[in-house]
Design an enzyme around this catalytic site. Structure first.
Site, short mmCIF file in Angstrom:
data_model
loop_
_atom_site.label_atom_id
_atom_site.label_comp_id
_atom_site.label_asym_id
_atom_site.label_seq_id
_atom_site.Cartn_x
_atom_site.Cartn_y
_atom_site.Cartn_z
N HIS A 146 -2.15 -8.68 2.04
CA HIS A 146 -2.64 -9.35 3.24
C HIS A 146 -2.55 -10.86 3.09
O HIS A 146 -2.87 -11.41 2.04
CB HIS A 146 -4.09 -8.97 3.53
CG HIS A 146 -4.29 -7.51 3.76
ND1 HIS A 146 -4.31 -6.60 2.73
CD2 HIS A 146 -4.48 -6.80 4.91
CE1 HIS A 146 -4.49 -5.38 3.24
NE2 HIS A 146 -4.61 -5.48 4.54
N LYS A 171 2.35 -1.49 2.97
CA LYS A 171 1.68 -2.22 4.04
C LYS A 171 1.64 -3.70 3.70
O LYS A 171 1.04 -4.11 2.71
CB LYS A 171 0.25 -1.70 4.23
CG LYS A 171 -0.53 -2.48 5.31
CD LYS A 171 -2.01 -2.11 5.30
CE LYS A 171 -2.78 -2.97 6.29
NZ LYS A 171 -4.25 -2.75 6.20
#
Length: 254
Positions: A146, A171
């Site tokens: 992230h 991700k």
């Protein structure tokens, strides 16, 4: 129940951030009734007092006691569970040290989570054991990275490193400053899917990144995160709206 890594269209996953297990179960039931197909149990929210960022304070022993109740959450909530503990370095409130994080992941595999989130910022020596346990148990590993400050230049490197560590789903979440940033993330994700032969989950957060949350059928994402209430990240659509758009785009992408 299980997390389908190759659905016809991305599943709608609703993050559940609750101060205790009964509240998490109740929130999961509400999410299912609203149309969620997966629940992301945000373990970093356990022990919170309701104020923003107040989670992440539980000691490892208390977290493990909560994890032991995951089968009840899964059974009563009626949804597959992606278990996530979002740490400080990945934009969450979680303050577990590496030993605690390792033990938490291992416990989640042992009690039957459908998938576990494994953060890229944790050292490889911390996550290798739990990832191996997950693979042996048939638990999907969502490797995550992230960036809440922008869209980094090393997107290809992040996808590749998540794959090298054994993640089933890659991700990478970023914060775009322009449409070009969104396209750069999606291009890197599609390139990684082809080159690495892995499932990809690119997420461009905020208003600019709506395409990344609804267009997953085009790059075969397994899920998208939607909100029931406040949500857990900028730009998440309401669960009902997300399901409607995904249904339309999923048909077009077949």
């Amino acid at each position: 129940m299980s997390l389908d890594l190759h659905p016809v269209r991305p599943a709608v996953a609703v993050p559940v951030s609750a101060p205790d297990v009964p509240a998490a179960i109740a929130a999961t039931v509400r999410a299912r009734e609203a149309g969620a197909e997966v629940v992301e149990w945000r373990l970093d929210a356990l022990g919170s007092d309701g104020s923003e960022g107040s989670g992440g304070r539980l000691a490892t022993a208390d977290l493990l006691a909560a994890v032991a109740q995951l089968p009840a959450l899964r059974a009563e909530g009626g949804l597959p569970v992606l278990a996530t503990y979002r740490s400080l370095l990945e934009g969450g409130p979680g303050g577990l040290d590496d030993d605690g994080y390792h033990d938490l992941l291992a416990a989640l595999v042992a009690v039957g989570a459908d998938a576990i989130d494994v953060e890229l910022t944790r050292g490889e020596e911390v996550v290798t054991g739990p990832v191996r346990l997950a693979r042996d148990a048939g638990v999907a590993v969502v490797g995550s990275s992230h960036d809440f400050g922008g869209t980094p230049d090393d997107l290809d490197v992040r996808f590749a490193e998540l794959a090298r560590r054994g993640s089933d789903v890659l991700k990478v979440a970023t914060t775009p400053d322009s449409d070009a940033d969104v396209l750069r993330l999606l291009t890197s994700a599609v390139r990684a899917r082809t080159a690495l032969n892995r499932v990809v989950l690119p997420v461009a957060m905020g208003r600019l990144g709506v395409l990344s949350r609804v267009g997953g059928a085009l790059w075969r994402a397994p899920l998208t995160f939607a909100r029931l209430g406040e949500g857990s990240a900028p730009g998440q659509l309401d669960v009902r709206a997300a399901a409607q758009v995904l249904d339309l785009l999923g048909e077009a992408a077949r």
